[in-house]
Design a protein around this motif. Structure first.
Motif, PDB file in Angstrom:
ATOM      1  N   VAL A  60       0.857  -1.182   0.000  1.00  0.00           N
ATOM      2  CA  VAL A  60       0.000   0.000   0.000  1.00  0.00           C
ATOM      3  C   VAL A  60       0.894   1.234   0.000  1.00  0.00           C
ATOM      4  N   ILE A  61       0.713   2.103  -0.993  1.00  0.00           N
ATOM      5  CA  ILE A  61       1.532   3.321  -1.068  1.00  0.00           C
ATOM      6  C   ILE A  61       0.639   4.520  -0.793  1.00  0.00           C
ATOM      7  N   ILE A  62       0.955   5.247   0.288  1.00  0.00           N
ATOM      8  CA  ILE A  62       0.137   6.391   0.683  1.00  0.00           C
ATOM      9  C   ILE A  62       0.910   7.682   0.419  1.00  0.00           C
ATOM     10  N   PHE A  63       0.294   8.590  -0.359  1.00  0.00           N
ATOM     11  CA  PHE A  63       0.888   9.910  -0.537  1.00  0.00           C
ATOM     12  C   PHE A  63       0.304  10.808   0.543  1.00  0.00           C
ATOM     13  N   GLN A  64       1.103  11.140   1.554  1.00  0.00           N
ATOM     14  CA  GLN A  64       0.607  11.998   2.634  1.00  0.00           C
ATOM     15  C   GLN A  64       1.133  13.409   2.435  1.00  0.00           C
ATOM     16  N   HIS A  65       0.192  14.370   2.281  1.00  0.00           N
ATOM     17  CA  HIS A  65       0.642  15.734   1.987  1.00  0.00           C
ATOM     18  C   HIS A  65      -0.474  16.730   2.222  1.00  0.00           C
ATOM     19  N   PRO A  66      -0.131  17.997   2.421  1.00  0.00           N
ATOM     20  CA  PRO A  66      -1.166  19.036   2.415  1.00  0.00           C
ATOM     21  C   PRO A  66      -1.670  19.208   0.978  1.00  0.00           C
ATOM     22  N   GLY A  99      -1.436  -4.697  -8.895  1.00  0.00           N
ATOM     23  CA  GLY A  99      -2.010  -5.315  -7.707  1.00  0.00           C
ATOM     24  C   GLY A  99      -1.757  -4.539  -6.430  1.00  0.00           C
ATOM     25  N   LYS A 100      -0.897  -3.531  -6.504  1.00  0.00           N
ATOM     26  CA  LYS A 100      -0.664  -2.725  -5.295  1.00  0.00           C
ATOM     27  C   LYS A 100      -1.771  -1.688  -5.132  1.00  0.00           C
ATOM     28  N   LYS A 101      -1.722  -0.946  -4.008  1.00  0.00           N
ATOM     29  CA  LYS A 101      -2.755   0.060  -3.747  1.00  0.00           C
ATOM     30  C   LYS A 101      -2.116   1.429  -3.572  1.00  0.00           C
ATOM     31  N   PHE A 102      -2.756   2.444  -4.160  1.00  0.00           N
ATOM     32  CA  PHE A 102      -2.349   3.834  -3.963  1.00  0.00           C
ATOM     33  C   PHE A 102      -3.433   4.537  -3.156  1.00  0.00           C
ATOM     34  N   MET A 103      -2.997   5.563  -2.433  1.00  0.00           N
ATOM     35  CA  MET A 103      -3.965   6.319  -1.641  1.00  0.00           C
ATOM     36  C   MET A 103      -3.383   7.684  -1.316  1.00  0.00           C
ATOM     37  N   ASN A 104      -4.246   8.699  -1.204  1.00  0.00           N
ATOM     38  CA  ASN A 104      -3.788  10.014  -0.752  1.00  0.00           C
ATOM     39  C   ASN A 104      -4.288  10.268   0.665  1.00  0.00           C
ATOM     40  N   TYR A 143      -6.863   2.144  -6.629  1.00  0.00           N
ATOM     41  CA  TYR A 143      -6.837   3.458  -5.992  1.00  0.00           C
ATOM     42  C   TYR A 143      -7.871   3.520  -4.876  1.00  0.00           C
ATOM     43  N   LEU A 144      -7.386   3.686  -3.643  1.00  0.00           N
ATOM     44  CA  LEU A 144      -8.295   3.703  -2.497  1.00  0.00           C
ATOM     45  C   LEU A 144      -8.873   5.104  -2.316  1.00  0.00           C
ATOM     46  N   PRO A 145     -10.023   5.203  -1.645  1.00  0.00           N
ATOM     47  CA  PRO A 145     -10.547   6.534  -1.319  1.00  0.00           C
ATOM     48  C   PRO A 145      -9.535   7.273  -0.449  1.00  0.00           C
ATOM     49  N   PRO A 146      -9.523   8.612  -0.501  1.00  0.00           N
ATOM     50  CA  PRO A 146      -8.517   9.353   0.261  1.00  0.00           C
ATOM     51  C   PRO A 146      -8.853   9.434   1.745  1.00  0.00           C
ATOM     52  N   PHE A 147      -7.788   9.642   2.532  1.00  0.00           N
ATOM     53  CA  PHE A 147      -7.980  10.012   3.932  1.00  0.00           C
ATOM     54  C   PHE A 147      -7.855  11.526   3.972  1.00  0.00           C
ATOM     55  N   VAL A 148      -8.911  12.225   4.460  1.00  0.00           N
ATOM     56  CA  VAL A 148      -8.921  13.678   4.332  1.00  0.00           C
ATOM     57  C   VAL A 148      -9.170  14.346   5.680  1.00  0.00           C
ATOM     58  N   ILE A 149      -8.416  15.393   5.977  1.00  0.00           N
ATOM     59  CA  ILE A 149      -8.705  16.235   7.140  1.00  0.00           C
ATOM     60  C   ILE A 149      -9.074  17.613   6.617  1.00  0.00           C
ATOM     61  N   HIS A 150     -10.339  17.986   6.870  1.00  0.00           N
ATOM     62  CA  HIS A 150     -10.846  19.264   6.368  1.00  0.00           C
ATOM     63  C   HIS A 150     -10.679  20.366   7.396  1.00  0.00           C
ATOM     64  N   GLY A 151     -10.740  21.584   6.917  1.00  0.00           N
ATOM     65  CA  GLY A 151     -10.796  22.762   7.799  1.00  0.00           C
ATOM     66  C   GLY A 151      -9.665  22.823   8.798  1.00  0.00           C
ATOM     67  N   GLU A 185     -15.486   0.110  -1.062  1.00  0.00           N
ATOM     68  CA  GLU A 185     -16.384   0.596  -2.111  1.00  0.00           C
ATOM     69  C   GLU A 185     -17.511   1.443  -1.553  1.00  0.00           C
ATOM     70  N   SER A 186     -17.835   1.200  -0.276  1.00  0.00           N
ATOM     71  CA  SER A 186     -18.970   1.917   0.307  1.00  0.00           C
ATOM     72  C   SER A 186     -18.610   3.314   0.792  1.00  0.00           C
ATOM     73  N   CYS A 187     -17.326   3.624   0.954  1.00  0.00           N
ATOM     74  CA  CYS A 187     -17.001   4.911   1.581  1.00  0.00           C
ATOM     75  C   CYS A 187     -16.470   5.927   0.582  1.00  0.00           C
ATOM     76  N   VAL A 188     -16.670   7.227   0.921  1.00  0.00           N
ATOM     77  CA  VAL A 188     -16.140   8.313   0.105  1.00  0.00           C
ATOM     78  C   VAL A 188     -14.712   8.617   0.549  1.00  0.00           C
ATOM     79  N   TYR A 189     -14.540   8.771   1.863  1.00  0.00           N
ATOM     80  CA  TYR A 189     -13.230   8.959   2.463  1.00  0.00           C
ATOM     81  C   TYR A 189     -12.903   7.730   3.293  1.00  0.00           C
ATOM     82  N   MET A 190     -11.637   7.407   3.423  1.00  0.00           N
ATOM     83  CA  MET A 190     -11.240   6.312   4.296  1.00  0.00           C
ATOM     84  C   MET A 190     -11.614   6.621   5.746  1.00  0.00           C
ATOM     85  N   ASN A 191     -11.688   7.938   6.061  1.00  0.00           N
ATOM     86  CA  ASN A 191     -12.058   8.337   7.420  1.00  0.00           C
ATOM     87  C   ASN A 191     -13.367   7.697   7.877  1.00  0.00           C
ATOM     88  N   ASP A 192     -14.279   7.470   6.908  1.00  0.00           N
ATOM     89  CA  ASP A 192     -15.592   6.944   7.268  1.00  0.00           C
ATOM     90  C   ASP A 192     -15.498   5.590   7.957  1.00  0.00           C
TER      91      ASP A 192
END
Lengths: 202, 634
Positions: A60-66, A99-104, A143-151, A185-192
């Protein structure tokens, strides 16, 4: 078990509030690898063979960034341009990542509402992330749904701590392969999948 | 002298210098002493190849001194003079004045006529430019405060010779005159002119040199240079110097004054460096011949007759000169260690004393017996200089260092409490000062150690926390706070000292991070062997940056050139590591030079791989185009 690689990009980490906490909460495990791109390549001089070698070792490759101007900081683009070579990541014979996974994993000043048709950012975050999604598609990567922190500018210390815990749990779950396909598949953000109070997550 | 005899003589001189000079250099005694020894060897005292002609030889070889003054004149750009004005006029002027007065006083007290005393005082006040500058450069201390001060004093002395030479004829004592020599030195015909005519002729000659040097010489050189014949240029340069010397002698002035003057006039001309490199070898050889002549003319019988007198004179003279210099150095705020180097380096009597003494003999100022004794004194004092340097280095300076560093310790104890800096910078020269300033700009406090005490004083005034001291020593490092600091930046010039420092730190402060400057690949290997992780080769970044600009000027895109340099840098660092491993296995190298060549060979061979250094394939379209083609064909 899945091995997680976090490609972290923050050009001014010392000024960051949220990412500092997120990084502190990355599980200390041999299965999770934290890779700080700006720290490693201050002159954008990306060591391509080394990066490819890292990719091959992780699932799993996660791009963590602002989230800067609806995209990533510049070094991620540089990284994508150089590391995902034709004939290696895509194109004829380019199956290295299949076969690998990407995510932001993203932080953004705008609220969740601002990323809607009626909000000032007009489009959803997932729309803005289409280039990543399509890149993944071309490399035969899920491509996985993103993990997002808003505001982020409005978050209190406690809010940020909760988000950091959320991130930590998500990483643990990903590493342990505990997230099922239907859940993704059911979520918009991984946060859910790792809920925290709605008041914070908006 | 028939042709064969001339060749034989030339062979003797050359052979003696070729044997003795490298030998003396090898023994760290300096080339001047080598020439002197060569002269003694072939002179009447030992092998007797040359006998009485030593003195006449000296006269012709004095031309080397004339050439030296021409070269000194060439070096004297107004800007350089202006920068050193305080040191030249202050230190140099005071040194010549005070020393001549004291020595003259002693000579007069010893019962010599006042004219002789004055001449002797002036002659002996001078030090040896050739000897001192060479020795300072050989020891690598010519750029320190002591070295620069010594240069300033020598410069003043060299200039002062000219008025001295002009002044000497006025001191002539008629009873002592040496008729044949006097007529030989000053042009005969001019004596027959009336006084005002003589003044007119002399003024005219000087004006001719200045005006000619400015307006006539450059076009002539341009013309000669356009012939593209290098030897013609050399011939013209020699003609210029010889011609001026002849002109000056024929009007009864010192040839040295004339050539010096024309040197200054030409200092700003575009042919300055060409002239320098053309005249330099002649000057070197003639000066060498001059020193040989000096060696050959040392009268050993005389020394054996009055050993106590002569050696007593030598020691007294050097003592007086050194004390005067010490006081001047103190007055000009040299630190004690720099002052000791400064004053001891200039305590001998120089080559110009030979000129002045033999001049005073021909002019009839000083009696022959006295001149002979003084010549011996001068030669011995010059021979003692390398030994003085040696003693200084091994005994005096370590002692002074110890006392200074004890002071450092006391001061340190006084201010340990107020601040503990995370960084220690060892060496604040052109390398260290950039790092120091960079860190300071980011509010990082550093303790600085430096070996140049005057620089230390200056930096202290500027508010840096600086200690004087040898940073490779445990006690100094401790005083500088090495026990509490996070890192030490080792930026001194001296590779040997850096290694010593690394060893000291590994032994006593194992937790201290070391960032080390390295000069050569040799250094880098030594430091790798010492286990240093952070090694900074002082030229690699700059030369690669230059390479990047070269590529850019050749039409490469800036970013590609820069990335190519980064790739090359990484490759070169890796190569260095690989070669360092190989090197440890094969220790049997013949000598340093050979080792370097082999090394370079290995690097260049390995560079063939560099041609295949990884390109940025992610930005390359070739494989995409090939792919498209395949698709089309299907």
């Amino acid at each position: 078990m899945a091995k997680v690689l976090i490609l972290f990009a923050h050009p001014a980490m010392e000024k960051s509030r949220i990412h500092k906490r997120l990084v502190e909460h990355i599980p200390k495990s041999t299965d999770v690898r934290f890779h700080d791109l700006y720290e490693r390549y201050p002159d954008f001089d990306i060591d391509v063979p080394y990066e490819q070698h890292l990719l091959l070792k992780h699932d799993v490759i996660i791009f963590q960034h602002p989230f800067y101007w609806y995209s990533s900081p510049a070094i991620i683009k540089q990284w994508l341009d150089l590391v995902l070579e034709h004939g290696w990541a895509y194109g004829t014979g380019g199956r290295a990542l299949a076969g690998k996974k990407f995510m932001n994993a993203i932080s953004t000043g705008g609220s969740k509402n601002s990323y809607t048709a009626v909000g000032r950012n007009k489009f959803s975050l997932s729309t803005y992330l289409l280039p990543f999604q399509q890149t993944a598609y071309l490399c035969d990567v899920e491509y996985l749904p993103p993990f997002v922190i808003h505001g982020t500018h409005r978050l209190s210390e406690a809010d940020m701590d909760l988000h950091a815990l959320q991130y930590e749990q998500m990483l643990l779950a990903l590493g342990a392969d505990r997230i099922s396909k239907p859940e993704i598949e059911s979520c918009v953000y991984m946060n859910d999948l790792v809920p925290i109070p709605q008041a914070i997550q908006s | 002298m028939d042709n064969n005899a001339f060749l034989f003589q030339a062979m003797v001189y050359l052979a003696a210098s070729v044997i003795m000079v490298p030998l003396a250099k090898r023994l760290a005694l300096g080339s001047v002493l080598g020439y002197l020894l060569a002269g003694i060897l072939i002179g009447p005292a030992v092998l007797k190849f040359i006998g009485g002609e030593g003195e006449s030889l000296m006269h012709s070889a004095e031309f080397g001194v004339v050439m030296m003054l021409f070269l000194i004149g060439l070096e004297l750009e107004p800007a350089v003079l202006w920068r050193l004005r305080k040191a030249i006029l202050g230190m140099g002027g005071l040194q010549v004045l005070i020393t001549s007065v004291i020595i003259s006083g002693i000579a007069f007290y010893a019962g010599l006529p006042w004219q002789s005393s004055l001449a002797i005082g002036m002659a002996l006040a001078l030090s040896s430019t050739a000897l001192v500058l060479q020795t300072l450069a050989e020891k690598g201390i010519d750029k320190t405060t002591a070295g620069r001060s010594a240069f300033a004093v020598l410069l003043f002395q060299d200039i002062a010779v000219i008025p001295m030479l002009a002044f000497f004829p006025l001191l002539a004592i008629t009873g002592l005159a040496n008729p044949e020599a006097a007529s030989h030195s000053a042009g005969g015909w001019i004596e027959s002119q009336s006084a005002w005519m003589r003044t007119l002729i002399i003024t005219g000659a000087v004006a001719l040199i200045i005006v000619g040097g400015r307006y006539l010489v450059p076009p002539i050189f341009r013309l000669v240079a356009s012939t593209q014949l290098r030897e013609m240029f050399t011939a013209t340069a020699l003609l210029l110097v010889v011609g001026i010397a002849v002109l000056m002698s024929s009007v009864g002035l010192s040839p040295a004054l004339g050539t010096f003057l024309s040197g200054v006039v030409l200092a700003n001309s575009e042919y300055k460096h060409e002239l320098e490199s053309d005249i330099e070898p002649f000057k070197g050889l003639l000066l060498g011949l001059f020193f040989i002549a000096v060696g050959a003319s040392i009268n050993f019988e005389l020394i054996l007759e009055h050993p106590l007198l002569i050696f007593g004179l030598v020691l007294a003279l050097m003592f007086v000169k050194a004390v005067v210099l010490l006081i001047i150095g103190k007055a000009f705020e040299l630190r004690i260690d720099q002052n000791i180097i400064f004053s001891s380096s200039l305590s001998q009597v120089g080559e110009f004393a030979f000129v002045l003494l033999s001049f005073s003999l021909t002019e009839g100022i000083v009696a022959r017996s006295n001149v002979e004794i003084l010549m011996a004194v001068v030669a011995i004092s010059m021979s003692l200089t390398p030994i003085a340097f040696f003693l200084n280095e091994k005994i005096v300076l370590p002692f002074v260092d110890k006392r200074l560093s004890n002071n450092v310790k006391e001061q340190r104890e006084a201010d340990t409490v107020e601040e503990k800096n995370p960084v220690i910078i060892a060496g604040f020269g052109h390398f260290g000062n950039i790092i120091g300033r960079f860190l300071r700009a980011h509010g990082i406090k550093a303790t600085i150690l430096d070996i140049d005490s005057n620089r230390v004083d200056f930096l202290r005034k500027m508010g840096f926390k600086v200690y004087y001291g040898d940073a490779s020593r445990y006690d100094i490092l401790l005083a500088a706070g090495a026990a509490e600091a996070k890192m030490v930046i080792i930026a001194m010039d001296d590779a040997e000292k850096r290694l010593q420092m690394i060893e000291t730190i590994k032994k006593h402060f194992p937790d201290l991070q070391m960032l080390v400057r390295s000069s050569t690949r040799e250094d880098t290997y030594d430091q790798m062997n010492a286990g240093i992780l952070h090694i900074y080769r002082e030229t690699i970044d700059t030369s690669l940056r230059m390479g990047v600009d070269a590529l850019k000027i050749l039409g490469h895109r800036a970013y590609s050139a820069q990335r190519a340099a980064r790739t090359f840098f990484r490759y070169d660092e890796q190569k260095l590591k690989d070669l360092s491993k190989v090197r440890n296995n094969e220790k049997e190298y013949i000598n340093q030079a050979r080792e370097y060549i082999e090394e370079l060979e290995a690097i260049i061979q390995a560079d063939n791989q560099a041609l295949h250094l990884r390109k940025d394939l992610g930005w390359d379209e070739d494989s995409l185009i090939a792919d498209e083609k395949v698709k089309k064909d299907e």
